[in-house]
Write a protein that holds these residues in place. Sequence first.
Motif, PDB file in Angstrom:
ATOM      1  N   LEU A 178      23.269  29.087 -14.464  1.00 24.15           N
ATOM      2  CA  LEU A 178      21.987  29.174 -15.149  1.00 24.15           C
ATOM      3  C   LEU A 178      21.814  30.544 -15.798  1.00 24.15           C
ATOM      4  CD1 LEU A 178      19.921  27.409 -12.354  1.00 24.15           C
ATOM      5  CD2 LEU A 178      20.730  26.401 -14.497  1.00 24.15           C
ATOM      6  N   VAL A 179      20.646  30.778 -16.371  1.00 22.43           N
ATOM      7  CA  VAL A 179      20.346  32.019 -17.077  1.00 22.43           C
ATOM      8  C   VAL A 179      18.983  32.517 -16.603  1.00 22.43           C
ATOM      9  CG1 VAL A 179      19.902  33.029 -19.353  1.00 22.43           C
ATOM     10  CG2 VAL A 179      21.651  31.271 -19.100  1.00 22.43           C
ATOM     11  N   VAL A 180      18.866  33.827 -16.425  1.00 22.14           N
ATOM     12  CA  VAL A 180      17.560  34.444 -16.149  1.00 22.14           C
ATOM     13  C   VAL A 180      17.242  35.398 -17.290  1.00 22.14           C
ATOM     14  CG1 VAL A 180      17.646  34.228 -13.637  1.00 22.14           C
ATOM     15  CG2 VAL A 180      18.577  36.259 -14.725  1.00 22.14           C
ATOM     16  N   LEU A 181      15.970  35.644 -17.483  1.00 25.32           N
ATOM     17  CA  LEU A 181      15.528  36.564 -18.524  1.00 25.32           C
ATOM     18  C   LEU A 181      15.104  37.858 -17.842  1.00 25.32           C
ATOM     19  CD1 LEU A 181      14.960  36.836 -21.562  1.00 25.32           C
ATOM     20  CD2 LEU A 181      12.631  36.064 -21.087  1.00 25.32           C
ATOM     21  N   VAL A 182      15.798  38.945 -18.154  1.00 21.73           N
ATOM     22  CA  VAL A 182      15.513  40.252 -17.570  1.00 21.73           C
ATOM     23  C   VAL A 182      14.663  41.030 -18.564  1.00 21.73           C
ATOM     24  CG1 VAL A 182      16.534  42.369 -16.675  1.00 21.73           C
ATOM     25  CG2 VAL A 182      17.675  40.186 -16.279  1.00 21.73           C
ATOM     26  N   ASN A 208      11.037  39.553 -14.435  1.00 22.68           N
ATOM     27  CA  ASN A 208      12.285  38.798 -14.481  1.00 22.68           C
ATOM     28  C   ASN A 208      11.940  37.331 -14.276  1.00 22.68           C
ATOM     29  OD1 ASN A 208      13.692  41.193 -14.803  1.00 22.68           O
ATOM     30  ND2 ASN A 208      13.838  41.487 -12.603  1.00 22.68           N
ATOM     31  N   MET A 209      12.387  36.493 -15.200  1.00 23.18           N
ATOM     32  CA  MET A 209      11.990  35.094 -15.195  1.00 23.18           C
ATOM     33  C   MET A 209      13.191  34.170 -15.246  1.00 23.18           C
ATOM     34  SD  MET A 209       9.131  35.850 -17.983  1.00 23.18           S
ATOM     35  CE  MET A 209       9.902  37.394 -18.392  1.00 23.18           C
ATOM     36  N   GLY A 210      13.015  33.006 -14.705  1.00 22.70           N
ATOM     37  CA  GLY A 210      14.064  32.001 -14.764  1.00 22.70           C
ATOM     38  C   GLY A 210      13.935  31.051 -13.595  1.00 22.70           C
ATOM     39  N   PRO A 211      14.845  30.173 -13.450  1.00 19.27           N
ATOM     40  CA  PRO A 211      16.057  30.034 -14.250  1.00 19.27           C
ATOM     41  C   PRO A 211      15.813  29.211 -15.514  1.00 19.27           C
ATOM     42  CG  PRO A 211      16.117  28.448 -12.464  1.00 19.27           C
ATOM     43  CD  PRO A 211      14.847  29.237 -12.302  1.00 19.27           C
ATOM     44  N   PHE A 212      16.730  29.377 -16.437  1.00 17.48           N
ATOM     45  CA  PHE A 212      16.767  28.602 -17.662  1.00 17.48           C
ATOM     46  C   PHE A 212      18.119  27.899 -17.721  1.00 17.48           C
ATOM     47  CE2 PHE A 212      13.938  32.180 -18.462  1.00 17.48           C
ATOM     48  CZ  PHE A 212      12.823  31.545 -18.967  1.00 17.48           C
ATOM     49  N   GLY A 213      18.151  26.791 -18.431  1.00 12.33           N
ATOM     50  CA  GLY A 213      19.385  26.018 -18.522  1.00 12.33           C
ATOM     51  C   GLY A 213      20.393  26.578 -19.507  1.00 12.33           C
ATOM     52  N   GLU A 267      17.538  28.641 -24.498  1.00 10.09           N
ATOM     53  CA  GLU A 267      16.253  28.303 -23.887  1.00 10.09           C
ATOM     54  C   GLU A 267      15.529  29.565 -23.419  1.00 10.09           C
ATOM     55  OE1 GLU A 267      14.399  25.751 -20.152  1.00 10.09           O
ATOM     56  OE2 GLU A 267      16.549  25.675 -20.526  1.00 10.09           O
ATOM     57  N   ALA A 268      16.251  30.511 -22.832  1.00 12.47           N
ATOM     58  CA  ALA A 268      15.647  31.774 -22.378  1.00 12.47           C
ATOM     59  C   ALA A 268      15.119  32.574 -23.570  1.00 12.47           C
ATOM     60  CB  ALA A 268      16.673  32.594 -21.595  1.00 12.47           C
ATOM     61  N   THR A 287      11.241  44.797 -23.959  1.00 11.39           N
ATOM     62  CA  THR A 287      12.503  44.167 -24.349  1.00 11.39           C
ATOM     63  C   THR A 287      12.950  43.221 -23.243  1.00 11.39           C
ATOM     64  OG1 THR A 287      13.797  45.947 -23.366  1.00 11.39           O
ATOM     65  CG2 THR A 287      13.260  46.157 -25.700  1.00 11.39           C
ATOM     66  N   GLY A 288      13.710  42.262 -23.634  1.00  6.99           N
ATOM     67  CA  GLY A 288      14.240  41.301 -22.672  1.00  6.99           C
ATOM     68  C   GLY A 288      15.610  40.847 -23.116  1.00  6.99           C
ATOM     69  N   ARG A 289      16.384  40.452 -22.148  1.00  7.31           N
ATOM     70  CA  ARG A 289      17.685  39.895 -22.516  1.00  7.31           C
ATOM     71  C   ARG A 289      18.070  38.828 -21.508  1.00  7.31           C
ATOM     72  NH1 ARG A 289      22.035  44.311 -20.296  1.00  7.31           N
ATOM     73  NH2 ARG A 289      22.352  42.995 -18.524  1.00  7.31           N
ATOM     74  N   PRO A 290      18.721  37.774 -21.992  1.00 10.13           N
ATOM     75  CA  PRO A 290      19.165  36.713 -21.089  1.00 10.13           C
ATOM     76  C   PRO A 290      20.424  37.156 -20.343  1.00 10.13           C
ATOM     77  CG  PRO A 290      19.728  36.189 -23.351  1.00 10.13           C
ATOM     78  CD  PRO A 290      18.968  37.470 -23.382  1.00 10.13           C
ATOM     79  N   VAL A 291      20.476  36.854 -19.062  1.00  9.07           N
ATOM     80  CA  VAL A 291      21.629  37.215 -18.236  1.00  9.07           C
ATOM     81  C   VAL A 291      22.135  35.951 -17.542  1.00  9.07           C
ATOM     82  CG1 VAL A 291      22.423  38.593 -16.281  1.00  9.07           C
ATOM     83  CG2 VAL A 291      20.731  39.535 -17.866  1.00  9.07           C
ATOM     84  N   PRO A 292      23.371  35.542 -17.828  1.00 11.82           N
ATOM     85  CA  PRO A 292      23.930  34.382 -17.127  1.00 11.82           C
ATOM     86  C   PRO A 292      24.152  34.715 -15.644  1.00 11.82           C
ATOM     87  CG  PRO A 292      25.223  34.932 -19.084  1.00 11.82           C
ATOM     88  CD  PRO A 292      24.265  36.053 -18.855  1.00 11.82           C
ATOM     89  N   ILE A 293      23.847  33.763 -14.789  1.00 12.18           N
ATOM     90  CA  ILE A 293      24.103  33.941 -13.360  1.00 12.18           C
ATOM     91  C   ILE A 293      24.976  32.790 -12.873  1.00 12.18           C
ATOM     92  CG2 ILE A 293      22.011  35.260 -12.867  1.00 12.18           C
ATOM     93  CD1 ILE A 293      20.717  32.706 -11.825  1.00 12.18           C
TER      94      ILE A 293
END
Length: 166
Positions: free
Chosen positions: A45-49, A60-65, A69-70, A82-88
């Motif tokens: 999944l992906v979270v938004l940092v 910090n938000m998530g998870p996203f598919g 989507e993030a 600022t924000g960036r998507p981080v795969p987990i």
Amino acid sequence: MRITPRTHEVQRVVDILEDPTFEGPEQLAKAVIKEVAEIVQMRDLVVLVHTWAGGSKGLNMGPFGSIAEAEAFAKKMSFGGTGRPVPITSSGVLLANHDGKTSWPGYCYEEGCGHAPWTHAIEGASRGKCHLETCSCSKFRKDDPNRKKPAKKAASKGTGKSINEL
């Protein structure tokens, strides 16, 4: 979180819904919820940092598919900063690689194994025995032995007549 169901995931839920051994709707619902949770746990999944404009830690938000989507969520919400998507990598995938994941596509179907393909030795064009010391698997089994492959349709035979004769 948007999830596109995969064929094997849908089949797992269908198998539960068609199982006549459940004693009531509550028991059936619990089984479906547990199965869907396990399915989601096997997804990366992906979270938004997020960081506030002043540089302090944000939300910090998530998870996203998916990353898309993030990013779409971040644009819609406009938190500032600022924000960036981080795969987990999911904990389910990590556990499955270590402990084995029986009857899960991509993992070994050999009884008692269930480990990821990369834990098996490469023998020519295929995979051989499992490298994990706790596993006695001698050959990677890619396909589920319980699922029948669809029968190939036999090629139709012509009538023996030319097109002009028909």
